[in-house]
Design a protein around this motif. Structure first.
Motif, PDB file in Angstrom:
ATOM      1  N   GLU A   8       0.817  -1.214   0.000  1.00 40.34           N
ATOM      2  CA  GLU A   8       0.000   0.000   0.000  1.00 40.34           C
ATOM      3  C   GLU A   8       0.853   1.267   0.000  1.00 40.34           C
ATOM      4  O   GLU A   8       0.372   2.333  -0.374  1.00 40.34           O
ATOM      5  N   LYS A   9       2.118   1.165   0.422  1.00 38.27           N
ATOM      6  CA  LYS A   9       3.005   2.332   0.487  1.00 38.27           C
ATOM      7  C   LYS A   9       3.816   2.526  -0.789  1.00 38.27           C
ATOM      8  O   LYS A   9       4.723   3.354  -0.818  1.00 38.27           O
ATOM      9  N   ALA A  10       3.499   1.769  -1.820  1.00 31.08           N
ATOM     10  CA  ALA A  10       4.172   1.918  -3.113  1.00 31.08           C
ATOM     11  C   ALA A  10       3.126   2.329  -4.139  1.00 31.08           C
ATOM     12  O   ALA A  10       1.932   2.076  -3.955  1.00 31.08           O
ATOM     13  N   PRO A  11       3.562   2.982  -5.218  1.00 36.04           N
ATOM     14  CA  PRO A  11       2.593   3.400  -6.240  1.00 36.04           C
ATOM     15  C   PRO A  11       1.883   2.203  -6.854  1.00 36.04           C
ATOM     16  O   PRO A  11       2.450   1.107  -6.937  1.00 36.04           O
ATOM     17  N   ALA A  12       0.648   2.417  -7.270  1.00 35.73           N
ATOM     18  CA  ALA A  12      -0.112   1.362  -7.931  1.00 35.73           C
ATOM     19  C   ALA A  12       0.620   0.915  -9.199  1.00 35.73           C
ATOM     20  O   ALA A  12       1.291   1.722  -9.853  1.00 35.73           O
ATOM     21  N   ALA A  13       0.501  -0.345  -9.506  1.00 40.13           N
ATOM     22  CA  ALA A  13       1.127  -0.889 -10.716  1.00 40.13           C
ATOM     23  C   ALA A  13       0.559  -0.198 -11.953  1.00 40.13           C
ATOM     24  O   ALA A  13      -0.638   0.100 -12.018  1.00 40.13           O
ATOM     25  N   LEU A  14       1.420   0.060 -12.928  1.00 44.94           N
ATOM     26  CA  LEU A  14       0.995   0.686 -14.181  1.00 44.94           C
ATOM     27  C   LEU A  14       0.576  -0.346 -15.219  1.00 44.94           C
ATOM     28  O   LEU A  14       0.218   0.018 -16.333  1.00 44.94           O
ATOM     29  N   GLY A  15       0.638  -1.612 -14.860  1.00 42.92           N
ATOM     30  CA  GLY A  15       0.296  -2.674 -15.791  1.00 42.92           C
ATOM     31  C   GLY A  15      -0.063  -3.933 -15.038  1.00 42.92           C
ATOM     32  O   GLY A  15      -0.255  -3.914 -13.815  1.00 42.92           O
ATOM     33  N   PRO A  16      -0.115  -5.048 -15.738  1.00 43.79           N
ATOM     34  CA  PRO A  16      -0.509  -6.319 -15.121  1.00 43.79           C
ATOM     35  C   PRO A  16       0.665  -7.001 -14.398  1.00 43.79           C
ATOM     36  O   PRO A  16       1.252  -7.954 -14.907  1.00 43.79           O
ATOM     37  N   TYR A  17       1.022  -6.467 -13.254  1.00 44.88           N
ATOM     38  CA  TYR A  17       2.092  -7.058 -12.446  1.00 44.88           C
ATOM     39  C   TYR A  17       1.868  -6.719 -10.985  1.00 44.88           C
ATOM     40  O   TYR A  17       1.088  -5.834 -10.645  1.00 44.88           O
ATOM     41  N   ASN A  18       2.555  -7.438 -10.115  1.00 45.76           N
ATOM     42  CA  ASN A  18       2.520  -7.188  -8.676  1.00 45.76           C
ATOM     43  C   ASN A  18       3.787  -6.448  -8.277  1.00 45.76           C
ATOM     44  O   ASN A  18       4.757  -6.426  -9.021  1.00 45.76           O
ATOM     45  N   HIS A  19       3.784  -5.886  -7.083  1.00 45.05           N
ATOM     46  CA  HIS A  19       4.969  -5.176  -6.617  1.00 45.05           C
ATOM     47  C   HIS A  19       6.168  -6.115  -6.476  1.00 45.05           C
ATOM     48  O   HIS A  19       7.300  -5.719  -6.734  1.00 45.05           O
ATOM     49  N   ALA A  20       5.907  -7.337  -6.047  1.00 39.99           N
ATOM     50  CA  ALA A  20       6.997  -8.311  -5.891  1.00 39.99           C
ATOM     51  C   ALA A  20       6.415  -9.713  -5.787  1.00 39.99           C
ATOM     52  O   ALA A  20       5.227  -9.891  -5.523  1.00 39.99           O
ATOM     53  N   ASN A  24      10.913 -19.143  -1.546  1.00 38.20           N
ATOM     54  CA  ASN A  24      12.071 -19.715  -0.853  1.00 38.20           C
ATOM     55  C   ASN A  24      12.996 -18.659  -0.248  1.00 38.20           C
ATOM     56  O   ASN A  24      14.221 -18.806  -0.277  1.00 38.20           O
ATOM     57  N   GLY A  25      12.426 -17.571   0.261  1.00 36.26           N
ATOM     58  CA  GLY A  25      13.211 -16.529   0.897  1.00 36.26           C
ATOM     59  C   GLY A  25      13.726 -15.454  -0.036  1.00 36.26           C
ATOM     60  O   GLY A  25      14.231 -14.434   0.414  1.00 36.26           O
ATOM     61  N   PHE A  26      13.614 -15.659  -1.350  1.00 33.73           N
ATOM     62  CA  PHE A  26      14.032 -14.653  -2.320  1.00 33.73           C
ATOM     63  C   PHE A  26      12.858 -13.741  -2.649  1.00 33.73           C
ATOM     64  O   PHE A  26      11.739 -14.208  -2.858  1.00 33.73           O
ATOM     65  N   VAL A  27      13.123 -12.448  -2.716  1.00 32.60           N
ATOM     66  CA  VAL A  27      12.108 -11.465  -3.083  1.00 32.60           C
ATOM     67  C   VAL A  27      12.551 -10.794  -4.376  1.00 32.60           C
ATOM     68  O   VAL A  27      13.652 -10.231  -4.452  1.00 32.60           O
ATOM     69  N   PHE A  28      11.700 -10.868  -5.391  1.00 33.13           N
ATOM     70  CA  PHE A  28      11.967 -10.274  -6.701  1.00 33.13           C
ATOM     71  C   PHE A  28      10.998  -9.112  -6.877  1.00 33.13           C
ATOM     72  O   PHE A  28       9.794  -9.333  -6.987  1.00 33.13           O
ATOM     73  N   THR A  29      11.521  -7.886  -6.864  1.00 37.82           N
ATOM     74  CA  THR A  29      10.628  -6.743  -7.014  1.00 37.82           C
ATOM     75  C   THR A  29      10.422  -6.427  -8.489  1.00 37.82           C
ATOM     76  O   THR A  29      11.298  -6.670  -9.325  1.00 37.82           O
ATOM     77  N   SER A  30       9.272  -5.854  -8.779  1.00 39.05           N
ATOM     78  CA  SER A  30       9.055  -5.251 -10.085  1.00 39.05           C
ATOM     79  C   SER A  30       9.810  -3.936 -10.098  1.00 39.05           C
ATOM     80  O   SER A  30      10.109  -3.367  -9.041  1.00 39.05           O
ATOM     81  N   GLY A  31      10.105  -3.441 -11.269  1.00 38.33           N
ATOM     82  CA  GLY A  31      10.796  -2.161 -11.369  1.00 38.33           C
ATOM     83  C   GLY A  31       9.977  -1.051 -10.746  1.00 38.33           C
ATOM     84  O   GLY A  31       8.756  -1.005 -10.925  1.00 38.33           O
ATOM     85  N   GLN A  32      10.646  -0.191 -10.020  1.00 34.75           N
ATOM     86  CA  GLN A  32       9.989   0.960  -9.397  1.00 34.75           C
ATOM     87  C   GLN A  32      10.490   2.244 -10.037  1.00 34.75           C
ATOM     88  O   GLN A  32      11.684   2.466 -10.153  1.00 34.75           O
ATOM     89  N   LEU A  33       9.541   3.057 -10.437  1.00 35.79           N
ATOM     90  CA  LEU A  33       9.837   4.386 -10.957  1.00 35.79           C
ATOM     91  C   LEU A  33       9.837   5.367  -9.793  1.00 35.79           C
ATOM     92  O   LEU A  33       9.470   5.013  -8.671  1.00 35.79           O
ATOM     93  N   GLY A  34      10.175   6.594 -10.080  1.00 34.19           N
ATOM     94  CA  GLY A  34      10.168   7.640  -9.065  1.00 34.19           C
ATOM     95  C   GLY A  34       8.801   8.268  -8.903  1.00 34.19           C
ATOM     96  O   GLY A  34       8.659   9.494  -8.938  1.00 34.19           O
ATOM     97  N   ILE A  35       7.786   7.438  -8.733  1.00 34.60           N
ATOM     98  CA  ILE A  35       6.415   7.917  -8.552  1.00 34.60           C
ATOM     99  C   ILE A  35       6.130   8.048  -7.068  1.00 34.60           C
ATOM    100  O   ILE A  35       6.354   7.112  -6.303  1.00 34.60           O
ATOM    101  N   ASP A  36       5.632   9.202  -6.687  1.00 29.36           N
ATOM    102  CA  ASP A  36       5.214   9.434  -5.305  1.00 29.36           C
ATOM    103  C   ASP A  36       3.872   8.741  -5.110  1.00 29.36           C
ATOM    104  O   ASP A  36       2.896   9.087  -5.784  1.00 29.36           O
ATOM    105  N   PRO A  37       3.791   7.740  -4.213  1.00 30.73           N
ATOM    106  CA  PRO A  37       2.538   7.004  -4.063  1.00 30.73           C
ATOM    107  C   PRO A  37       1.377   7.861  -3.555  1.00 30.73           C
ATOM    108  O   PRO A  37       0.217   7.539  -3.810  1.00 30.73           O
TER     109      PRO A  37
END
Length: 125
Positions: A8-20, A24-37
């Motif tokens: 909730e503290k990150a900007p809404a996705a601009l397309g069909p993807y999740n924030h991350a 197995n303990g690995f976290v893969f984030t989607s790319g983040q732009l400099g958008i103020d949420p």
């Protein structure tokens, strides 16, 4: 098992993807732009966008139970490689001397007219 992370503290996705996604303990984030949420708009300038992108990543990682200290690899996309030194300064401010592995590439264009986009892989050890 894959765990979907939305923040909730990150900007809404601009397309069909999740924030991350986590597995197995690995976290893969989607790319983040400099958008103020709080506004849904890009902040102005490459330095401010790089800083906001890293804040957004930090919030996404927090939602996944990880921190910036858990980041193993970062990928930085810039529209102008001439901004490399500016982005490096912001990146250095964020990570200090505990740098993850990193790639930085120039791209022709980023979503929403962004100047920089950053994605990371972290491990919750």
């Amino acid at each position: 098992m894959k765990n979907i992370i939305n923040c909730e503290k990150a900007p809404a996705a601009l397309g069909p993807y999740n924030h991350a996604c986590e597995a197995n303990g690995f976290v893969f984030t989607s790319g983040q732009l400099g958008i103020d949420p709080s506004t849904g708009k890009l902040v102005e300038g490459v330095e401010a966008q790089a800083r906001q992108a890293l804040i957004n990543i930090e919030n996404v990682l927090s939602a996944a139970g990880a921190t910036m200290k858990d980041v193993l690899k970062a990928t930085v996309f810039v529209v102008d490689l001439g901004d490399f030194a500016t982005v490096n300064k912001v990146y250095n401010d964020q990570f200090g001397s505990d740098f993850p592995g990193r790639s930085c590439v120039q791209v022709a264009k980023l979503p929403a007219g962004g100047l920089v986009e950053i994605e990371v892989v972290a491990f919750k050890g």
